[in-house]
Design an enzyme around this catalytic site. Structure first.
Site, PDB file in Angstrom:
ATOM      1  N   TYR A  60       0.883  -1.118  -0.008  1.00 18.39           N
ATOM      2  CA  TYR A  60       0.131  -0.015  -0.021  1.00 18.39           C
ATOM      3  C   TYR A  60       0.983   1.211  -0.154  1.00 18.39           C
ATOM      4  CZ  TYR A  60      -3.715  -3.379   1.546  1.00 18.39           C
ATOM      5  OH  TYR A  60      -4.564  -4.156   1.616  1.00 18.39           O
ATOM      6  N   HIS A 127      -0.162 -11.857   1.168  1.00 18.64           N
ATOM      7  CA  HIS A 127      -1.205 -11.189   0.414  1.00 18.64           C
ATOM      8  C   HIS A 127      -1.390 -11.923  -1.018  1.00 18.64           C
ATOM      9  CE1 HIS A 127      -2.303  -6.803   0.205  1.00 18.64           C
ATOM     10  NE2 HIS A 127      -3.307  -7.310  -0.509  1.00 18.64           N
TER      11      HIS A 127
END
Length: 154
Positions: A60, A127
């Site tokens: 992110y 992830h």
């Protein structure tokens, strides 16, 4: 103020708020990054309201969301939350690369700890799955790294 219910996550005993704060949109993917002071205030408001499960990732930003969250966790705030971050996606040469090899996991873990400014991560997970590496290999190293964070400084 209404209480946020707490629940057990998995079988290892960690307890988290039933409602969490996903931090991705603060730094990436939903328009430009939001003002840092506003996002720190938002994070503190969530925690003070009983939302103590915070979720971020090294991708992110990349990296900027963990840095932002690290600033929000200063001055004793870290002790009030359950902190989750993720690894497995690396942005390189204009494209995403999926990684799950032990060397990458360790480097990603160390980077997350540094950016977050913490000694431990409560939930560290993959992830995206790297299909080139057996999940057992990646999973075993995640477990080692989580133990190492608290005992040996993984």
């Amino acid at each position: 103020m209404a209480q946020v219910r707490r629940i057990k996550l998995g079988s290892q005993g960690i307890e988290i708020s039933a409602q969490g704060l996903g931090c991705m949109g603060m730094s990436a993917f939903y328009g430009p990054p939001k003002p840092e002071s506003d996002m720190i205030s938002l994070t503190h408001h969530a925690i003070n309201s009983g939302v103590t499960f915070l979720d971020t990732s090294d991708i992110y930003g990349p990296f900027t969301n963990e840095i932002l969250l690290g600033k929000a966790l200063k001055d004793g705030v870290r002790e009030k939350v359950e902190l989750a971050t993720k690894f497995g996606i690396r942005f390189s040469d204009g494209k995403n690369e999926i990684h799950g090899d032990p060397q990458y996991v360790r480097a990603a873990c160390e980077g997350s700890l540094k950016r977050l400014g913490v000694d431990s991560i409560d939930l560290y997970y993959q992830h995206r799955i790297d299909t080139r590496v057996p999940i057992e290999v990646t999973g075993k190293f995640i477990a080692y790294c989580l133990v190492g964070i608290t005992q040996w400084g993984c």
